[in-house]
Write a protein that holds these residues in place. Structure first.
Motif, PDB file in Angstrom:
ATOM      1  N   ASP A 278      -2.476  -8.518  -5.017  1.00 60.06           N
ATOM      2  CA  ASP A 278      -2.588  -7.503  -4.030  1.00 60.06           C
ATOM      3  C   ASP A 278      -3.360  -8.158  -2.769  1.00 60.06           C
ATOM      4  OD1 ASP A 278      -4.855  -7.974  -5.140  1.00 60.06           O
ATOM      5  OD2 ASP A 278      -5.447  -6.035  -5.291  1.00 60.06           O
ATOM      6  N   SER A 279      -3.300  -9.473  -2.570  1.00 65.76           N
ATOM      7  CA  SER A 279      -3.968 -10.034  -1.293  1.00 65.76           C
ATOM      8  C   SER A 279      -3.540  -9.689  -0.106  1.00 65.76           C
ATOM      9  CB  SER A 279      -3.835 -11.577  -1.463  1.00 65.76           C
ATOM     10  OG  SER A 279      -2.400 -11.944  -1.537  1.00 65.76           O
ATOM     11  N   ALA A 280      -2.187  -9.320  -0.080  1.00 69.97           N
ATOM     12  CA  ALA A 280      -1.728  -8.804   1.291  1.00 69.97           C
ATOM     13  C   ALA A 280      -1.671  -7.304   1.707  1.00 69.97           C
ATOM     14  CB  ALA A 280      -0.333  -9.390   1.499  1.00 69.97           C
ATOM     15  N   TYR A 281      -2.320  -6.578   0.582  1.00 68.01           N
ATOM     16  CA  TYR A 281      -2.206  -5.308   0.854  1.00 68.01           C
ATOM     17  C   TYR A 281      -3.474  -4.683   1.648  1.00 68.01           C
ATOM     18  CZ  TYR A 281       0.599  -5.367  -3.590  1.00 68.01           C
ATOM     19  OH  TYR A 281       1.448  -5.723  -4.841  1.00 68.01           O
ATOM     20  N   LYS A 282      -3.080  -3.907   2.751  1.00 62.65           N
ATOM     21  CA  LYS A 282      -3.845  -3.307   3.590  1.00 62.65           C
ATOM     22  C   LYS A 282      -4.144  -1.835   3.512  1.00 62.65           C
ATOM     23  CE  LYS A 282      -4.870  -7.611   4.704  1.00 62.65           C
ATOM     24  NZ  LYS A 282      -6.367  -8.374   4.557  1.00 62.65           N
ATOM     25  N   THR A 283      -3.089  -1.133   3.493  1.00 63.47           N
ATOM     26  CA  THR A 283      -2.778   0.278   3.328  1.00 63.47           C
ATOM     27  C   THR A 283      -1.977   0.858   2.414  1.00 63.47           C
ATOM     28  OG1 THR A 283      -3.034  -0.092   5.944  1.00 63.47           O
ATOM     29  CG2 THR A 283      -2.421   2.032   4.836  1.00 63.47           C
ATOM     30  N   ILE A 284      -2.537   1.711   1.913  1.00 64.57           N
ATOM     31  CA  ILE A 284      -1.525   2.715   0.695  1.00 64.57           C
ATOM     32  C   ILE A 284      -0.953   3.910   1.477  1.00 64.57           C
ATOM     33  CG2 ILE A 284      -1.561   4.056  -1.385  1.00 64.57           C
ATOM     34  CD1 ILE A 284      -1.376   0.929  -2.024  1.00 64.57           C
ATOM     35  N   LYS A 285      -0.012   4.243   1.269  1.00 66.47           N
ATOM     36  CA  LYS A 285       0.729   5.583   2.007  1.00 66.47           C
ATOM     37  C   LYS A 285       1.345   6.234   0.756  1.00 66.47           C
ATOM     38  CE  LYS A 285       1.521   3.808   6.733  1.00 66.47           C
ATOM     39  NZ  LYS A 285       2.443   3.376   8.083  1.00 66.47           N
ATOM     40  N   LEU A 286       0.805   7.301   0.552  1.00 63.36           N
ATOM     41  CA  LEU A 286       1.352   8.300  -0.457  1.00 63.36           C
ATOM     42  C   LEU A 286       2.577   9.360   0.198  1.00 63.36           C
ATOM     43  CD1 LEU A 286      -1.769   9.198  -2.512  1.00 63.36           C
ATOM     44  CD2 LEU A 286      -0.027   7.489  -2.985  1.00 63.36           C
TER      45      LEU A 286
ATOM     46  N   LYS B 130      -4.478   5.746   3.413  1.00 66.78           N
ATOM     47  CA  LYS B 130      -5.648   5.258   2.894  1.00 66.78           C
ATOM     48  C   LYS B 130      -5.758   3.800   3.061  1.00 66.78           C
ATOM     49  CE  LYS B 130      -7.867   8.812   1.227  1.00 66.78           C
ATOM     50  NZ  LYS B 130      -9.355   9.353   1.434  1.00 66.78           N
ATOM     51  N   PRO B 131      -6.875   3.108   3.441  1.00 70.67           N
ATOM     52  CA  PRO B 131      -7.192   1.601   3.323  1.00 70.67           C
ATOM     53  C   PRO B 131      -7.034   1.323   1.874  1.00 70.67           C
ATOM     54  CG  PRO B 131      -8.684   2.459   4.476  1.00 70.67           C
ATOM     55  CD  PRO B 131      -8.240   3.533   4.019  1.00 70.67           C
ATOM     56  N   TYR B 132      -6.355   0.230   1.602  1.00 71.89           N
ATOM     57  CA  TYR B 132      -6.294  -0.243   0.193  1.00 71.89           C
ATOM     58  C   TYR B 132      -7.651  -0.598  -0.575  1.00 71.89           C
ATOM     59  CZ  TYR B 132      -4.759  -2.873  -3.786  1.00 71.89           C
ATOM     60  OH  TYR B 132      -4.688  -3.513  -5.089  1.00 71.89           O
ATOM     61  N   SER B 133      -7.671  -0.426  -1.657  1.00 72.95           N
ATOM     62  CA  SER B 133      -8.565  -0.736  -2.740  1.00 72.95           C
ATOM     63  C   SER B 133      -7.958  -0.923  -3.910  1.00 72.95           C
ATOM     64  CB  SER B 133      -9.599   0.425  -2.693  1.00 72.95           C
ATOM     65  OG  SER B 133     -10.590   0.305  -3.699  1.00 72.95           O
ATOM     66  N   ALA B 134      -8.717  -1.917  -4.465  1.00 71.03           N
ATOM     67  CA  ALA B 134      -8.146  -2.515  -5.809  1.00 71.03           C
ATOM     68  C   ALA B 134      -8.597  -1.548  -6.990  1.00 71.03           C
ATOM     69  CB  ALA B 134      -8.805  -3.730  -6.285  1.00 71.03           C
ATOM     70  N   ALA B 135      -9.632  -0.733  -6.722  1.00 65.74           N
ATOM     71  CA  ALA B 135      -9.989   0.142  -7.623  1.00 65.74           C
ATOM     72  C   ALA B 135      -9.294   1.315  -7.584  1.00 65.74           C
ATOM     73  CB  ALA B 135     -11.528   0.775  -7.289  1.00 65.74           C
ATOM     74  N   ASN B 136      -8.996   2.268  -8.833  1.00 62.64           N
ATOM     75  CA  ASN B 136      -8.322   3.642  -8.682  1.00 62.64           C
ATOM     76  C   ASN B 136      -8.831   4.523  -7.918  1.00 62.64           C
ATOM     77  OD1 ASN B 136      -6.745   2.344 -10.769  1.00 62.64           O
ATOM     78  ND2 ASN B 136      -7.512   3.697 -12.257  1.00 62.64           N
ATOM     79  N   GLN B 137      -7.761   5.071  -7.087  1.00 56.72           N
ATOM     80  CA  GLN B 137      -8.191   6.031  -6.152  1.00 56.72           C
ATOM     81  C   GLN B 137      -7.598   7.411  -6.451  1.00 56.72           C
ATOM     82  OE1 GLN B 137      -7.723   3.825  -2.339  1.00 56.72           O
ATOM     83  NE2 GLN B 137      -9.529   4.683  -1.976  1.00 56.72           N
ATOM     84  N   SER B 138      -8.010   8.770  -6.142  1.00 55.44           N
ATOM     85  CA  SER B 138      -7.369  10.030  -6.085  1.00 55.44           C
ATOM     86  C   SER B 138      -7.447  10.451  -4.863  1.00 55.44           C
ATOM     87  CB  SER B 138      -8.219  10.615  -7.351  1.00 55.44           C
ATOM     88  OG  SER B 138      -8.260  10.185  -8.594  1.00 55.44           O
ATOM     89  N   TYR B 139      -6.516  11.523  -4.857  1.00 51.42           N
ATOM     90  CA  TYR B 139      -6.526  12.398  -3.447  1.00 51.42           C
ATOM     91  C   TYR B 139      -5.709  13.868  -4.003  1.00 51.42           C
ATOM     92  CZ  TYR B 139      -5.712  13.870   1.138  1.00 51.42           C
ATOM     93  OH  TYR B 139      -5.588  14.693   2.523  1.00 51.42           O
TER      94      TYR B 139
ATOM     95  N   TYR C  56       1.234  -1.544   2.275  1.00 51.20           N
ATOM     96  CA  TYR C  56       1.586  -2.084   3.510  1.00 51.20           C
ATOM     97  C   TYR C  56       0.736  -3.359   3.631  1.00 51.20           C
ATOM     98  CZ  TYR C  56       4.322   2.251   4.548  1.00 51.20           C
ATOM     99  OH  TYR C  56       5.205   2.863   4.522  1.00 51.20           O
ATOM    100  N   ASP C  57       1.383  -4.268   4.566  1.00 50.23           N
ATOM    101  CA  ASP C  57       0.457  -5.397   5.074  1.00 50.23           C
ATOM    102  C   ASP C  57      -0.043  -5.239   5.987  1.00 50.23           C
ATOM    103  OD1 ASP C  57       2.462  -5.722   6.529  1.00 50.23           O
ATOM    104  OD2 ASP C  57       3.503  -7.555   5.662  1.00 50.23           O
ATOM    105  N   SER C  58      -0.952  -6.271   6.911  1.00 53.58           N
ATOM    106  CA  SER C  58      -1.447  -6.141   8.159  1.00 53.58           C
ATOM    107  C   SER C  58      -0.325  -5.933   8.986  1.00 53.58           C
ATOM    108  CB  SER C  58      -2.056  -7.233   8.407  1.00 53.58           C
ATOM    109  OG  SER C  58      -1.421  -8.606   8.204  1.00 53.58           O
ATOM    110  N   ALA C  59       0.790  -6.093   9.018  1.00 49.61           N
ATOM    111  CA  ALA C  59       1.869  -5.897   9.997  1.00 49.61           C
ATOM    112  C   ALA C  59       2.611  -4.595   9.897  1.00 49.61           C
ATOM    113  CB  ALA C  59       3.008  -7.050   9.941  1.00 49.61           C
ATOM    114  N   ASP C  60       1.961  -3.678   8.988  1.00 49.81           N
ATOM    115  CA  ASP C  60       2.357  -2.345   8.632  1.00 49.81           C
ATOM    116  C   ASP C  60       3.869  -2.694   7.921  1.00 49.81           C
ATOM    117  OD1 ASP C  60       1.714   0.322   8.593  1.00 49.81           O
ATOM    118  OD2 ASP C  60       3.143   0.927  10.210  1.00 49.81           O
ATOM    119  N   ALA C  61       4.269  -3.365   7.267  1.00 51.75           N
ATOM    120  CA  ALA C  61       5.439  -3.551   6.629  1.00 51.75           C
ATOM    121  C   ALA C  61       5.080  -3.143   5.114  1.00 51.75           C
ATOM    122  CB  ALA C  61       6.027  -4.981   6.832  1.00 51.75           C
ATOM    123  N   GLU C  62       6.195  -2.552   4.338  1.00 51.26           N
ATOM    124  CA  GLU C  62       6.060  -2.438   2.993  1.00 51.26           C
ATOM    125  C   GLU C  62       6.151  -3.736   2.127  1.00 51.26           C
ATOM    126  OE1 GLU C  62       8.247  -0.830   5.096  1.00 51.26           O
ATOM    127  OE2 GLU C  62       8.341   1.046   4.844  1.00 51.26           O
TER     128      GLU C  62
END
Length: 204
Positions: A69-77, A111-120, A140-146
């Motif tokens: 997950d080193s390139a993960y910056k954002t999570i979109k549900l 949401k910003p990516y986090s390695a820990a589990n998150q809930s919404y 998504y990565d820093s370029a906002d690409a999946e």
């Protein structure tokens, strides 16, 4: 000449690959399913748009090696249509090229990516249409690409599905206001005729 033709074809294929990358074209088939996503609705449960809510939980699948997950910056549900709700509806059609894909049309949260589990916890929006759904998360990565995904259903999108009933478009408050306005109009009309009748008698 044949050798030159083969080199030219190979060059064009390489340039095509670079063009896809430079213009941000991403295909769903190229993404790894590295995220574990669950949602609280039970299979077959029916939710009402505008009223009901559910909880989504997501996180990295720990079976993947460190650094996945080193390139993960954002999570979109996103809330996504199941195949049964896409039949004969081309405006909901699944496309491998994500910029053209119509499967997931409703955003739940970013949401910003986090390695820990998150809930919404999400209240189903009023704009959600009648259908059978599942939830998908994109990383998504820093370029906002999946770059990766996860979803609450299987690859065939046939398990852990739930239904949403669309809002009827009418509300009790509007119905009450309409009834009151109609009653006022009738009373006003009766009052007008009574006043005219009385005025007629007075003139005689």
């Amino acid at each position: 000449m044949a050798g030159r033709g083969g080199i030219l074809l190979a060059s064009l294929l390489i340039l095509s690959c670079f063009a896809d990358t430079s213009f941000g074209i991403v295909h769903f088939s190229s993404l790894k399913r590295t995220l574990v996503v669950t949602a609280s609705p039970k299979t077959g449960q029916v939710l009402k748009a505008g009223d009901d809510k559910f909880t989504v939980t997501w996180g990295l699948n720990k079976t993947f090696p460190a650094g996945t997950d080193s390139a993960y910056k954002t999570i979109k549900l996103k809330l996504c249509y199941s195949p049964i709700s896409q039949v004969e509806r081309p405006w909901r059609k699944t496309e491998d090229e994500l910029s053209r894909d119509k499967t997931c049309q409703f955003n739940i949260v970013t949401k910003p990516y986090s390695a820990a589990n998150q809930s919404y916890e999400w209240i189903v929006e009023r704009e959600v249409t009648l259908g059978t759904y599942f939830v998908r998360a994109y990383a998504y990565d820093s370029a906002d690409a999946e770059v990766a995904f996860g979803q609450t259903t299987d690859a065939a999108k046939k398990t852990n599905l739930f239904d949403i009933i669309a809002i009827s478009g009418r509300h009790t408050s509007l119905d009450i206001a309409s009834i009151c306005f109609s009653a006022f109009s009738i009373l006003a009309l009766i009052g007008f005729f009574w006043a005219e009748k009385r005025k007629g008698k007075s003139s005689k």
